[in-house]
Design a protein around this motif. Sequence first.
Motif, PDB file in Angstrom:
ATOM      1  N   VAL A 234       0.849  -1.196   0.000  1.00 41.96           N
ATOM      2  CA  VAL A 234       0.000   0.000   0.000  1.00 41.96           C
ATOM      3  C   VAL A 234       0.881   1.241   0.000  1.00 41.96           C
ATOM      4  CG1 VAL A 234      -1.858   1.244   1.147  1.00 41.96           C
ATOM      5  CG2 VAL A 234      -1.757  -1.261   1.304  1.00 41.96           C
ATOM      6  N   ILE A 235       0.693   2.103  -1.001  1.00 43.49           N
ATOM      7  CA  ILE A 235       1.469   3.334  -1.133  1.00 43.49           C
ATOM      8  C   ILE A 235       0.620   4.513  -0.688  1.00 43.49           C
ATOM      9  CG2 ILE A 235       2.696   4.845  -2.750  1.00 43.49           C
ATOM     10  CD1 ILE A 235       2.845   2.401  -4.642  1.00 43.49           C
ATOM     11  N   GLU A 236       1.222   5.399   0.093  1.00 41.66           N
ATOM     12  CA  GLU A 236       0.548   6.643   0.460  1.00 41.66           C
ATOM     13  C   GLU A 236       1.562   7.776   0.465  1.00 41.66           C
ATOM     14  OE1 GLU A 236      -1.679   9.304   0.557  1.00 41.66           O
ATOM     15  OE2 GLU A 236      -2.891   7.520   0.958  1.00 41.66           O
ATOM     16  N   ASN A 237       1.258   8.829  -0.305  1.00 43.56           N
ATOM     17  CA  ASN A 237       2.144   9.978  -0.424  1.00 43.56           C
ATOM     18  C   ASN A 237       1.696  11.156   0.434  1.00 43.56           C
ATOM     19  OD1 ASN A 237       2.577  12.622  -2.658  1.00 43.56           O
ATOM     20  ND2 ASN A 237       4.333  11.570  -1.773  1.00 43.56           N
ATOM     21  N   ASN A 238       0.443  11.136   0.878  1.00 39.10           N
ATOM     22  CA  ASN A 238      -0.093  12.232   1.685  1.00 39.10           C
ATOM     23  C   ASN A 238      -0.014  11.868   3.162  1.00 39.10           C
ATOM     24  OD1 ASN A 238      -1.777  14.143   3.004  1.00 39.10           O
ATOM     25  ND2 ASN A 238      -2.826  14.548   1.061  1.00 39.10           N
ATOM     26  N   LEU A 239       0.973  12.443   3.850  1.00 36.93           N
ATOM     27  CA  LEU A 239       1.186  12.087   5.254  1.00 36.93           C
ATOM     28  C   LEU A 239       0.055  12.575   6.156  1.00 36.93           C
ATOM     29  CD1 LEU A 239       5.035  12.668   5.713  1.00 36.93           C
ATOM     30  CD2 LEU A 239       3.800  10.675   4.844  1.00 36.93           C
ATOM     31  N   THR A 240      -0.609  13.651   5.763  1.00 36.62           N
ATOM     32  CA  THR A 240      -1.731  14.153   6.563  1.00 36.62           C
ATOM     33  C   THR A 240      -2.880  13.154   6.563  1.00 36.62           C
ATOM     34  OG1 THR A 240      -1.122  16.436   6.035  1.00 36.62           O
ATOM     35  CG2 THR A 240      -3.335  16.070   6.895  1.00 36.62           C
ATOM     36  N   VAL A 241      -3.124  12.544   5.419  1.00 37.32           N
ATOM     37  CA  VAL A 241      -4.171  11.523   5.326  1.00 37.32           C
ATOM     38  C   VAL A 241      -3.805  10.327   6.190  1.00 37.32           C
ATOM     39  CG1 VAL A 241      -5.253   9.835   3.789  1.00 37.32           C
ATOM     40  CG2 VAL A 241      -4.995  12.208   3.052  1.00 37.32           C
ATOM     41  N   PHE A 242      -2.573   9.894   6.103  1.00 39.61           N
ATOM     42  CA  PHE A 242      -2.155   8.730   6.888  1.00 39.61           C
ATOM     43  C   PHE A 242      -2.233   9.023   8.385  1.00 39.61           C
ATOM     44  CE2 PHE A 242       1.184   5.848   8.650  1.00 39.61           C
ATOM     45  CZ  PHE A 242       0.572   4.649   8.310  1.00 39.61           C
ATOM     46  N   LYS A 243      -1.847  10.230   8.784  1.00 40.94           N
ATOM     47  CA  LYS A 243      -1.933  10.630  10.199  1.00 40.94           C
ATOM     48  C   LYS A 243      -3.389  10.627  10.667  1.00 40.94           C
ATOM     49  CE  LYS A 243      -0.386  14.370  13.293  1.00 40.94           C
ATOM     50  NZ  LYS A 243      -1.671  14.948  13.740  1.00 40.94           N
ATOM     51  N   SER A 244      -4.292  11.096   9.814  1.00 38.66           N
ATOM     52  CA  SER A 244      -5.715  11.101  10.164  1.00 38.66           C
ATOM     53  C   SER A 244      -6.238   9.677  10.369  1.00 38.66           C
ATOM     54  CB  SER A 244      -6.531  11.785   9.058  1.00 38.66           C
ATOM     55  OG  SER A 244      -6.184  13.143   8.935  1.00 38.66           O
ATOM     56  N   ALA A 245      -5.766   8.760   9.533  1.00 43.89           N
ATOM     57  CA  ALA A 245      -6.175   7.361   9.675  1.00 43.89           C
ATOM     58  C   ALA A 245      -5.678   6.789  10.992  1.00 43.89           C
ATOM     59  CB  ALA A 245      -5.647   6.541   8.509  1.00 43.89           C
ATOM     60  N   LEU A 246      -4.430   7.066  11.348  1.00 44.76           N
ATOM     61  CA  LEU A 246      -3.863   6.567  12.603  1.00 44.76           C
ATOM     62  C   LEU A 246      -4.608   7.110  13.811  1.00 44.76           C
ATOM     63  CD1 LEU A 246      -0.022   6.845  11.859  1.00 44.76           C
ATOM     64  CD2 LEU A 246      -1.372   4.735  12.012  1.00 44.76           C
ATOM     65  N   GLU A 247      -5.019   8.372  13.729  1.00 42.12           N
ATOM     66  CA  GLU A 247      -5.647   9.028  14.874  1.00 42.12           C
ATOM     67  C   GLU A 247      -7.127   8.702  15.021  1.00 42.12           C
ATOM     68  OE1 GLU A 247      -2.850  13.071  15.030  1.00 42.12           O
ATOM     69  OE2 GLU A 247      -4.839  13.128  14.083  1.00 42.12           O
ATOM     70  N   ASN A 248      -7.770   8.299  13.943  1.00 44.90           N
ATOM     71  CA  ASN A 248      -9.228   8.170  13.996  1.00 44.90           C
ATOM     72  C   ASN A 248      -9.771   6.768  13.729  1.00 44.90           C
ATOM     73  OD1 ASN A 248     -10.401  11.125  14.139  1.00 44.90           O
ATOM     74  ND2 ASN A 248      -8.674  11.225  12.712  1.00 44.90           N
ATOM     75  N   MET A 249      -8.913   5.850  13.327  1.00 40.42           N
ATOM     76  CA  MET A 249      -9.394   4.525  12.973  1.00 40.42           C
ATOM     77  C   MET A 249      -8.648   3.445  13.751  1.00 40.42           C
ATOM     78  SD  MET A 249     -11.643   5.348  10.635  1.00 40.42           S
ATOM     79  CE  MET A 249     -12.032   3.770   9.864  1.00 40.42           C
TER      80      MET A 249
END
Length: 438
Positions: free
Chosen positions: A80-95
Amino acid sequence: MYRIIENGEGQKTLKVTQSFCGESKSHFLHSKYHPHIEADRFAREHYNPEFPTHILYGFGLGYHIEKIAGLLGSGSRLYVIENNLTVFKSALENMDLCSILENPCIFLIVSKDVVHISKRVKKIIDDNFDEVNFITHPASLKAIPSENEYFKFVMENWNLKKSITDDYNNNLQNNASENLKLNSPNVGIFFDKFKDVPIIVVSTGPSLDKNIDLLREAKNRALIISAGSALRPLLMRNIEPDLFAIIDPQEATYNQIKGYENIGIPLIYLATAASYTISRYLGPKLVAYYGKYDNGSEYTVDSGGSVATTILDIAIKMGGNPIILVGQDLAYVNGKNHAQHGSHTSIYSPELKNMRRVKGQNGEMLYTSLGLLSYKYWIENRILNEQRIFINATEGGAYIEGMKHIKLRDVISDYLKESFNFKDEIESILKESGNQYV
């Protein structure tokens, strides 16, 4: 701006708002109402059990990853590739991502460094050649940060290339098989035969209408190679190109030569070009092999996906200098993407507002399609390390990095100072090759 939104059942999605060229646009990474149902549908549509390795762009909030993980067979891997660190941080914090993070079959490539991502993906592909299923999460593509615009294009183009159908591939193969029977000489017979000779590549972008008549002055001062779609507009003005090219595999390309089947101008055709059209042209013909359709040839071309990019590569291999583009807008200009009297037409529509935007030659922002943008990037990469002069004399359209942008009238006066007898030179090369039409 990023904002977590919850539905009535407490399920979350992420609203992404981005600004580009003074406009703000928002979209959701997952359904506001049924993210689990949407994710399940996505997983079933894109997962392919025939492949042991899967590469997915877009982590999002993880819904679709969980669903794909549930479909993975024994020994399968999901990167799984993710270039947007803000999106990944949101996933860690909310899911709750435990099922993803603890899954030994899932490997994350999360980085804002696109070079790092590219290297990792290249290694995966090299290690698993022909065994990789590429998946892109469309909403995540939209959320790629604006500073990584080129990476966003690469991911979108990756997704576009996946959509090529079996019918299209069969058409290419059938054309190649039929064209092979013509025994045409390879266009490589022209390679290095025009060193430091000016070469003009004529396309049918809308700006061609501005300066097409000037090409009469360039005749015999620069080798003129036109796209098949530009042949009719040129001949209608009594301007004969020295060569022209056709690469499209569709039979509709016959309209480019209809009524001109016996004009005697040498035709360069891609090995997979429409065999219906190529067989009906009665003048000299030269084949250009490429990629897997190389026929074991010593001489091959880099097509780049368009007739203009193919001609550009051939012009470089011919030794041309300077190489001059005319009619290569690579964008919609005044609502059009082709010149008058060409074999294509396009009129502005509101749908253009959903297209990409690109910087124009005067600093303006123009609408462009993903396909046109891919040609622009291809050209910029192709000329990057070439030690010669490249001029964009299109007088409109997209700005092409690495090229001088000069009006065609000035190009003619400043760069085209010598006269040449291209017709005799071309005929001599063709005779040496044993071409039956000369």
